[in-house]
Design a protein around this motif. Structure first.
Motif, PDB file in Angstrom:
ATOM      1  N   HIS A 234       0.876  -1.176   0.000  1.00  0.00           N
ATOM      2  CA  HIS A 234       0.000   0.000   0.000  1.00  0.00           C
ATOM      3  C   HIS A 234       0.908   1.220   0.000  1.00  0.00           C
ATOM      4  N   PRO A 235       0.555   2.285  -0.715  1.00  0.00           N
ATOM      5  CA  PRO A 235       1.431   3.466  -0.743  1.00  0.00           C
ATOM      6  C   PRO A 235       1.619   4.091   0.640  1.00  0.00           C
ATOM      7  N   GLY A 236       2.709   4.772   0.807  1.00  0.00           N
ATOM      8  CA  GLY A 236       2.984   5.475   2.057  1.00  0.00           C
ATOM      9  C   GLY A 236       4.455   5.412   2.402  1.00  0.00           C
ATOM     10  N   ARG A 237       4.921   6.449   3.069  1.00  0.00           N
ATOM     11  CA  ARG A 237       6.320   6.532   3.489  1.00  0.00           C
ATOM     12  C   ARG A 237       6.493   5.805   4.811  1.00  0.00           C
ATOM     13  N   ILE A 238       7.649   5.176   5.005  1.00  0.00           N
ATOM     14  CA  ILE A 238       7.948   4.486   6.258  1.00  0.00           C
ATOM     15  C   ILE A 238       8.249   5.520   7.340  1.00  0.00           C
ATOM     16  N   VAL A 239       7.616   5.364   8.503  1.00  0.00           N
ATOM     17  CA  VAL A 239       7.878   6.258   9.631  1.00  0.00           C
ATOM     18  C   VAL A 239       8.573   5.533  10.785  1.00  0.00           C
ATOM     19  N   GLY A 240       8.593   4.192  10.753  1.00  0.00           N
ATOM     20  CA  GLY A 240       9.272   3.460  11.811  1.00  0.00           C
ATOM     21  C   GLY A 240       9.269   1.965  11.543  1.00  0.00           C
ATOM     22  N   ILE A 241      10.220   1.268  12.180  1.00  0.00           N
ATOM     23  CA  ILE A 241      10.272  -0.190  12.105  1.00  0.00           C
ATOM     24  C   ILE A 241      10.577  -0.724  13.494  1.00  0.00           C
ATOM     25  N   ALA A 242      10.174  -1.965  13.739  1.00  0.00           N
ATOM     26  CA  ALA A 242      10.447  -2.585  15.035  1.00  0.00           C
ATOM     27  C   ALA A 242      10.440  -4.094  14.876  1.00  0.00           C
ATOM     28  N   SER A 243      11.154  -4.765  15.759  1.00  0.00           N
ATOM     29  CA  SER A 243      11.109  -6.212  15.849  1.00  0.00           C
ATOM     30  C   SER A 243      10.203  -6.542  17.025  1.00  0.00           C
ATOM     31  N   VAL A 244       9.049  -7.132  16.732  1.00  0.00           N
ATOM     32  CA  VAL A 244       8.055  -7.427  17.760  1.00  0.00           C
ATOM     33  C   VAL A 244       7.655  -8.895  17.641  1.00  0.00           C
ATOM     34  N   ASN A 245       7.820  -9.647  18.707  1.00  0.00           N
ATOM     35  CA  ASN A 245       7.440 -11.073  18.715  1.00  0.00           C
ATOM     36  C   ASN A 245       8.034 -11.824  17.523  1.00  0.00           C
ATOM     37  N   ARG A 246       9.320 -11.548  17.242  1.00  0.00           N
ATOM     38  CA  ARG A 246      10.062 -12.197  16.161  1.00  0.00           C
ATOM     39  C   ARG A 246       9.509 -11.896  14.777  1.00  0.00           C
ATOM     40  N   GLU A 247       8.802 -10.797  14.656  1.00  0.00           N
ATOM     41  CA  GLU A 247       8.353 -10.312  13.357  1.00  0.00           C
ATOM     42  C   GLU A 247       8.919  -8.921  13.136  1.00  0.00           C
ATOM     43  N   LEU A 248       9.205  -8.605  11.888  1.00  0.00           N
ATOM     44  CA  LEU A 248       9.606  -7.267  11.507  1.00  0.00           C
ATOM     45  C   LEU A 248       8.332  -6.502  11.203  1.00  0.00           C
ATOM     46  N   VAL A 249       8.106  -5.417  11.931  1.00  0.00           N
ATOM     47  CA  VAL A 249       6.909  -4.599  11.761  1.00  0.00           C
ATOM     48  C   VAL A 249       7.348  -3.283  11.124  1.00  0.00           C
ATOM     49  N   VAL A 250       6.797  -2.983   9.947  1.00  0.00           N
ATOM     50  CA  VAL A 250       7.127  -1.754   9.230  1.00  0.00           C
ATOM     51  C   VAL A 250       5.915  -0.834   9.311  1.00  0.00           C
ATOM     52  N   ILE A 251       6.081   0.295  10.000  1.00  0.00           N
ATOM     53  CA  ILE A 251       4.991   1.248  10.203  1.00  0.00           C
ATOM     54  C   ILE A 251       5.118   2.331   9.147  1.00  0.00           C
ATOM     55  N   LYS A 252       4.053   2.492   8.369  1.00  0.00           N
ATOM     56  CA  LYS A 252       4.033   3.500   7.309  1.00  0.00           C
ATOM     57  C   LYS A 252       2.970   4.535   7.636  1.00  0.00           C
ATOM     58  N   THR A 253       2.864   5.550   6.803  1.00  0.00           N
ATOM     59  CA  THR A 253       1.910   6.620   7.084  1.00  0.00           C
ATOM     60  C   THR A 253       0.469   6.134   7.064  1.00  0.00           C
ATOM     61  N   ASN A 254       0.136   5.126   6.272  1.00  0.00           N
ATOM     62  CA  ASN A 254      -1.249   4.665   6.154  1.00  0.00           C
ATOM     63  C   ASN A 254      -1.462   3.203   6.541  1.00  0.00           C
ATOM     64  N   THR A 255      -0.390   2.452   6.691  1.00  0.00           N
ATOM     65  CA  THR A 255      -0.521   1.021   6.955  1.00  0.00           C
ATOM     66  C   THR A 255       0.604   0.526   7.855  1.00  0.00           C
ATOM     67  N   VAL A 256       0.459  -0.704   8.301  1.00  0.00           N
ATOM     68  CA  VAL A 256       1.515  -1.422   9.002  1.00  0.00           C
ATOM     69  C   VAL A 256       1.672  -2.747   8.261  1.00  0.00           C
ATOM     70  N   GLU A 257       2.929  -3.101   7.922  1.00  0.00           N
ATOM     71  CA  GLU A 257       3.179  -4.335   7.186  1.00  0.00           C
ATOM     72  C   GLU A 257       4.082  -5.244   8.026  1.00  0.00           C
ATOM     73  N   TYR A 258       3.787  -6.543   8.006  1.00  0.00           N
ATOM     74  CA  TYR A 258       4.483  -7.536   8.811  1.00  0.00           C
ATOM     75  C   TYR A 258       5.349  -8.443   7.943  1.00  0.00           C
ATOM     76  N   TYR A 259       6.530  -8.789   8.468  1.00  0.00           N
ATOM     77  CA  TYR A 259       7.451  -9.700   7.789  1.00  0.00           C
ATOM     78  C   TYR A 259       8.021 -10.687   8.803  1.00  0.00           C
ATOM     79  N   TYR A 260       8.424 -11.865   8.344  1.00  0.00           N
ATOM     80  CA  TYR A 260       9.106 -12.845   9.188  1.00  0.00           C
ATOM     81  C   TYR A 260      10.408 -13.243   8.504  1.00  0.00           C
ATOM     82  N   ASN A 261      11.343 -13.782   9.270  1.00  0.00           N
ATOM     83  CA  ASN A 261      12.627 -14.197   8.724  1.00  0.00           C
ATOM     84  C   ASN A 261      12.444 -15.545   8.037  1.00  0.00           C
TER      85      ASN A 261
END
Length: 170
Positions: free
Chosen positions: A102-129
């Motif tokens: 989804h469009p939007g600039r990244i405003v922050g990232i964090a490692s939460v419960n072994r997931e990479l959480v990418v916080i953007k202006t309009n959405t939050v996207e989750y990733y795993y290793n």
């Protein structure tokens, strides 16, 4: 490690390299280095020494650490970079992804419960290793939450992560 104004302090002695920016900075400890980013500059300070190095790419708004990787969020785009394993200052040519569900600039990232959480202006996207080469993280479930954030204040991001994590668990 402390950043005061534009000076990096290691204990009570000022560091030999300044943090030239004036924006608030984010720090993460990787086990071997403390990594500091401020939206423009990035510095890594080796544990137990005064050696300060600069990653081979800069311009990051946030930094986090997971599974031996230092993960950087580009300040002006949707790109997330990951360092080489156990080497926070080397970012390989293929060690990036575009967080573009989804469009939007990244405003922050964090490692939460072994997931990479990418916080953007309009959405939050989750990733795993996923353990693959280049950028080792892959989109996870739910993958995308249509709730984002505009501020980069760490207290606001922490509050948002608690709320998003509650959404993710249900």
């Amino acid at each position: 490690i402390t950043v005061q104004g534009t000076t990096i302090w290691n204990g009570l002695v000022p560091g030999t390299v300044a943090m030239p920016g004036t924006d608030p900075c984010r720090m993460v400890f990787t086990g071997t280095h403390t990594v500091i980013v401020d939206g423009t500059n990035a510095r890594a300070i080796a544990s137990g020494s005064d050696v300060v190095t600069t990653p081979n790419i800069e311009g990051f708004v946030d930094v986090t650490y997971q599974d031996g990787y230092t993960i950087y969020a580009d300040a002006l785009s949707q790109v997330v970079y990951v360092s080489n394993l156990d080497d926070p200052v080397t970012i390989g040519a293929l060690n990036f992804t575009t967080v573009d569900a989804h469009p939007g600039r990244i405003v922050g990232i964090a490692s939460v419960n072994r997931e990479l959480v990418v916080i953007k202006t309009n959405t939050v996207e989750y990733y795993y290793n996923a353990g693959v080469g280049g950028f080792p993280f892959a989109r996870s479930t739910p993958g995308l939450v249509e709730q984002g954030s505009r501020p980069t204040d760490s207290r606001t991001l922490a509050f948002l992560l608690r709320g998003v994590n509650a959404i993710h668990e249900h």
